[in-house]
Design a protein around this motif. Sequence first.
Motif, PDB file in Angstrom:
ATOM      1  N   HIS A 177     -35.877 -36.181 -19.286  1.00 18.52           N
ATOM      2  CA  HIS A 177     -36.321 -36.339 -17.902  1.00 18.52           C
ATOM      3  C   HIS A 177     -35.122 -36.491 -16.970  1.00 18.52           C
ATOM      4  O   HIS A 177     -34.104 -37.094 -17.339  1.00 18.52           O
ATOM      5  N   HIS A 195     -33.420 -39.095 -23.296  1.00 23.95           N
ATOM      6  CA  HIS A 195     -34.399 -38.006 -23.251  1.00 23.95           C
ATOM      7  C   HIS A 195     -34.163 -37.108 -22.043  1.00 23.95           C
ATOM      8  O   HIS A 195     -33.341 -37.419 -21.185  1.00 23.95           O
ATOM      9  N   HIS A 248     -41.858 -41.127 -26.465  1.00 24.03           N
ATOM     10  CA  HIS A 248     -42.108 -40.877 -25.038  1.00 24.03           C
ATOM     11  C   HIS A 248     -42.395 -39.386 -24.792  1.00 24.03           C
ATOM     12  O   HIS A 248     -43.471 -39.023 -24.312  1.00 24.03           O
ATOM     13  N   ASP A 297     -37.237 -44.541 -22.018  1.00 23.26           N
ATOM     14  CA  ASP A 297     -38.676 -44.631 -21.751  1.00 23.26           C
ATOM     15  C   ASP A 297     -39.377 -44.547 -23.096  1.00 23.26           C
ATOM     16  O   ASP A 297     -38.909 -43.845 -24.001  1.00 23.26           O
ATOM     17  N   HIS A 339     -32.898 -39.558 -16.484  1.00 20.59           N
ATOM     18  CA  HIS A 339     -32.142 -40.061 -17.639  1.00 20.59           C
ATOM     19  C   HIS A 339     -31.052 -39.095 -18.096  1.00 20.59           C
ATOM     20  O   HIS A 339     -30.099 -39.500 -18.756  1.00 20.59           O
TER      21      HIS A 339
HETATM   22 ZN   LIG Z   1     -39.039 -40.284 -19.096  1.00 20.18          ZN
END
Ligand SMILES: [Zn+2]
Length: 341
Positions: free
Chosen positions: A37, A35, A90, A111, A40
């Motif tokens: 963020h 994802h 998430h 996540d 990551h």
């Molecule tokens: Zn995350």
Amino acid sequence: METPLLIFNENGIYCKEADVYLDPWHPVDRAIITHGHADHSRWGNKEYITHKNNVPIIKHRLGDIVVHGKEYNEKFVVNNVTFSLHPAGHIIGSSQVRVEHKGEVWVFSGDYKLEDDGISTPFEPVKCHTFITECTFGIPPFKWEPQEQVFKNINQWWANNREEGKTSVLFGYSLGKAQRLLKYLDTSIGKIYTHGAIENMTKILREQVQFPHTTLITRETKKKDLLGNIVLAPPSAHGSTWIRKMVPFVTASASGWMAFRGARRRRAVDKGFVLSDHCDWEELLTAIKSTGAEKIIATHGYTEIFSRYLREQGYDARTEQTQFEGEIDEVNSDKKEKEEL
Ligand SMILES: [Zn+2]
């Protein structure tokens, strides 16, 4: 002994057989990304593979990269290893990664959360032998209220502030949390203003999800325009000169950490709402059970406590060090979101 299907090395989670990394923390040739963020999806990989809904997000964050978008459940083979992405619930475009080789199946959760936030595709359990899980909130005191109740409280807070002639400033990450808040704000109370980081990210996500109208705060925005309305801002805007325009204002933070006593005061916000895009304790246990996995690897969060508990329940559980951060504690988040200011 044969090398495990996934190993943890200095660059990230590595599948040697396929020569592919999952969410690497140092630049590699080929990366599968769970994802968008920042902890990551990092800069510098030669090739990115991710869910198609995450493609515009990581392009926005990382610029001109080579990226291939996949559908959920779409199988793709790299050097005889079969990969597929599955919904993690998430944030938009977030995935778990399923890795299969010679009948052995591993799943890396990235996540995830179980509650359907109405924005991201809801989490789907994937059967596997080994499940690599985050455990950001992996201790029993973390127990989330249903989001309907949280959003009711947030809108009530906003309405009360408006009655008192104050501007409401609500902090949440620019990717994920901000859009989740935005989606459920009650526009019959007033107008929604945004900080640039949130406005830009939301603009990209509007192509995938319907959100209420927002107005970007600019130099021309007057204090009287903001009075009684709500402002969505990243945590890093807290204490900045940017926020002074909003006086008189009240602040609130929406985060899983708000479940901790004293968290609100430490962050110097007037109000805390407990809202997370990660699993609480019970959700983690439910998710793990639903995978059918016997081997569990806990990555980030309360790893030691959590894996010890799992061992007591009969799992073959251990921890591995990663450079994932989970839900970043807002106190330390300034540097994390600075690039977006
Ligand atoms: Zn995350």
